[in-house]
Design a protein around this motif. Structure first.
Motif, short mmCIF file in Angstrom:
data_model
loop_
_atom_site.label_atom_id
_atom_site.label_comp_id
_atom_site.label_asym_id
_atom_site.label_seq_id
_atom_site.Cartn_x
_atom_site.Cartn_y
_atom_site.Cartn_z
N ALA A 72 -3.87 -10.97 3.00
CA ALA A 72 -3.31 -9.74 2.45
C ALA A 72 -4.34 -8.63 2.31
O ALA A 72 -3.98 -7.45 2.24
N LYS A 73 -5.62 -8.97 2.27
CA LYS A 73 -6.68 -8.00 1.97
C LYS A 73 -6.64 -6.75 2.87
O LYS A 73 -6.67 -5.63 2.35
N PRO A 74 -6.57 -6.88 4.19
CA PRO A 74 -6.58 -5.66 5.00
C PRO A 74 -5.34 -4.78 4.81
O PRO A 74 -5.40 -3.57 5.05
N TYR A 75 -4.24 -5.37 4.36
CA TYR A 75 -3.03 -4.59 4.13
C TYR A 75 -3.18 -3.64 2.94
O TYR A 75 -2.38 -2.72 2.77
N PHE A 76 -4.21 -3.86 2.13
CA PHE A 76 -4.49 -2.97 1.01
C PHE A 76 -5.82 -2.24 1.20
O PHE A 76 -5.89 -1.03 1.10
N GLU A 77 -6.87 -3.00 1.50
CA GLU A 77 -8.21 -2.42 1.53
C GLU A 77 -8.51 -1.65 2.80
O GLU A 77 -9.27 -0.67 2.78
N THR A 78 -7.95 -2.07 3.93
CA THR A 78 -8.21 -1.40 5.21
C THR A 78 -7.19 -0.33 5.51
O THR A 78 -7.53 0.76 5.98
N TRP A 79 -5.93 -0.64 5.25
CA TRP A 79 -4.82 0.21 5.71
C TRP A 79 -4.82 1.58 5.04
O TRP A 79 -4.57 2.60 5.67
N ARG A 80 -5.10 1.60 3.73
CA ARG A 80 -5.07 2.86 3.00
C ARG A 80 -6.47 3.44 2.93
O ARG A 80 -7.44 2.73 2.65
N ASN A 95 4.83 2.83 7.92
CA ASN A 95 3.91 2.60 6.82
C ASN A 95 2.56 3.28 7.08
O ASN A 95 1.98 3.89 6.18
N THR A 96 2.07 3.19 8.31
CA THR A 96 0.79 3.83 8.65
C THR A 96 0.92 5.34 8.55
O THR A 96 0.01 6.02 8.04
N GLY A 97 2.04 5.89 9.00
CA GLY A 97 2.25 7.33 8.90
C GLY A 97 2.30 7.80 7.46
O GLY A 97 1.77 8.87 7.12
N ILE A 98 2.94 7.03 6.59
CA ILE A 98 3.00 7.37 5.17
C ILE A 98 1.59 7.40 4.57
O ILE A 98 1.24 8.30 3.79
N LEU A 99 0.75 6.44 4.97
CA LEU A 99 -0.61 6.41 4.46
C LEU A 99 -1.47 7.51 5.08
O LEU A 99 -2.44 7.97 4.46
N ASP A 100 -1.14 7.95 6.31
CA ASP A 100 -1.76 9.16 6.86
C ASP A 100 -1.48 10.36 5.96
O ASP A 100 -2.37 11.16 5.66
N ALA A 148 0.83 -1.20 0.00
CA ALA A 148 0.00 0.00 0.00
C ALA A 148 0.87 1.26 0.00
O ALA A 148 0.58 2.22 -0.72
N ALA A 149 1.92 1.27 0.80
CA ALA A 149 2.82 2.42 0.82
C ALA A 149 3.57 2.54 -0.50
O ALA A 149 3.82 3.65 -0.98
N GLN A 150 3.93 1.41 -1.11
CA GLN A 150 4.60 1.44 -2.41
C GLN A 150 3.72 2.09 -3.47
O GLN A 150 4.20 2.88 -4.31
N LEU A 151 2.44 1.77 -3.46
CA LEU A 151 1.51 2.34 -4.43
C LEU A 151 1.44 3.86 -4.29
O LEU A 151 1.43 4.59 -5.29
#
Length: 449
Positions: A423-431, A341-346, A66-69
């Protein structure tokens, strides 16, 4: 990078406080990503950072899909990929054992968690784990932010207080660390990305509820000869007390020296001061138990530090025109690499919300959605996942871990569908997709009505 990077060095123009559309407190990765995305949208940003340069402390190193995207969308992925390296996942190991030659061999693998196909070699964006020390990522993102022409940075500058946070702007008092001179800055919005000890959060009077884990972690960067090649070079060494994370800081090459990060848990009952915990004597004592290779160990310590670990979340990420992101908003233990990673998505979600408000006339209430949704991400994904990751490495004896833990049993022979669900929450939930959420609740822009 050091020194001030703007033209007037923050001095008042015609006696008025310097003004930017957005003022970011904190020049680390989260603050710089926020500034980069805003700058690319043509929004003027001022960053203040109390340190004289970007930090080189041993911190995060790995970035998930998610952070890579997001990195790819703002144009920095290619630079991070060029300077960093890819790995296919991570594993859990038993402690090293005697090799019969006076040295030690790596402990047996308990479980493997692949983040892409086991034989992946191409690594399209979001496949595998992208690795680069946080300090190096910080330099890349800051450099690209400054290139937008809309971002300027003042090092050696700290936030003293927030003087005004009502109506359409924010006024703050800042201090030059070197001269002790104070001055005022104004902005339409302020973003506090100034870390776990956030002065922004304190100035806003926002609670930071949660808990602190009893043990300290000893983070070290060690230059070590690679005597073996492993398929997953990031691993957790399981131990009831001195559990350890091992990860390379550069791509490991068999037969050559590589810089590795060894982060080792100290005994919670160990009351010695930090200086003793990071002494050569104490660090090498731990290395003897967690490092493979011939003895005596031929290792050079390049960096060392201790830190406490926490699980905390701010009661809100918005107060008036002031916002929180990254460690200023939430902190968690490092097991699973969920913090930065969470901070980057913030930064991604917050910058998008500010662009929608400032450029597309969405209502400021969009920032309440940012606050609520990023808090939900922490409460329902980051906090429980990182907590269980940590407990997993020291709650079970290494010989009983697979038998006792469904997660380890699943990883023994997972189906494709099981891996997909994991893997789903690492993309759909996290971002957080702010635009989609605004549409769902019909929070429209006047421009589009």
């Amino acid at each position: 990078m050091n020194g001030s990077t703007n033209a007037n060095d923050g001095k008042a123009v015609n006696g008025a406080p310097e003004h930017s559309t957005v003022l970011v407190v904190g020049g680390a990765v989260v603050g710089c990503f926020t500034a980069l995305k805003l700058g690319q949208a043509g929004i003027d940003v001022t960053i203040i950072e109390r340190q004289p340069t970007t930090s080189d402390s041993p911190r995060a190193v790995g970035y998930y899909g998610a952070a890579q995207l997001f990195m790819d969308e703002v144009g920095v992925y290619k630079f991070v990929r060029d300077e960093g390296f890819m790995t296919r996942g991570l594993c859990w190991r038993k402690r090293p054992t005697d090799d019969g030659k006076g040295g030690k061999q790596l402990g047996d693998v308990i479980a493997r968690q692949h983040l892409c196909a086991p034989d992946e070699t191409v690594f399209e964006v979001s496949a595998g784990q992208l690795n680069l020390p946080q300090a190096d990522l910080n330099k890349i993102v800051l450099r690209q932010a400054l290139k937008t022409g809309h971002v300027k940075l003042h090092f050696n500058t700290e936030l003293v207080s927030i003087l005004h946070n009502e109506g359409k702007d924010v006024t703050v008092l800042v201090r030059d660390i070197n001269t002790n001179v104070e001055r005022k800055l104004t902005a339409t919005y302020l973003v506090g990305a100034d870390g776990a000890r956030s002065q922004t959060r304190k100035a806003l009077g926002i609670a930071f509820a949660g808990h602190t884990w009893p043990e300290r972690l000893i983070a070290t960067n060690a230059l070590k000869y690679n005597e073996i090649q492993v398929d997953l070079p990031t691993w957790y060494t399981m131990d009831r007390v001195h559990y350890t994370i091992t990860t390379p800081l550069e791509e490991p090459v068999l037969g050559k020296k590589t810089l590795w990060r060894y982060t080792i848990a100290a005994d919670p009952a160990d009351t010695r001061p930090d200086e003793e915990l990071i002494s050569d004597e104490n660090i090498f004592k731990h290395y003897e138990n967690v490092m493979s290779g011939p003895r005596p160990l031929q290792v050079q310590i390049e960096a060392r530090s201790t830190y406490r670990i926490h699980q905390r979340l701010a009661s809100t990420l918005r107060k008036g025109n002031c916002l929180l992101a990254g460690d200023a908003a939430h902190v968690n233990n490092p097991y699973g690499a969920l913090g930065l990673n969470t901070g980057i998505l913030d930064a991604d979600a917050l910058a998008e919300a500010l662009i929608m408000i400032l450029k597309e006339q969405y209502p400021p209430s969009l920032l309440d959605i940012y606050s609520d949704e990023r808090r939900k991400v922490f409460q329902f994904f980051v906090d429980p996942t990182s907590t269980q990751n940590k407990l997993r490495v020291h709650s079970n004896h290494e010989d009983e871990a697979v038998q006792n833990d469904w997660f380890f049993r699943l990883l023994q022979n997972p189906t494709y569908q099981e891996l997909k669900e994991m893997a789903k929450p690492y993309f759909e939930t996290w971002r957080t997709n702010i635009r989609k959420l605004a549409e769902v609740i019909q929070l429209g822009s006047p421009i589009h009505q």
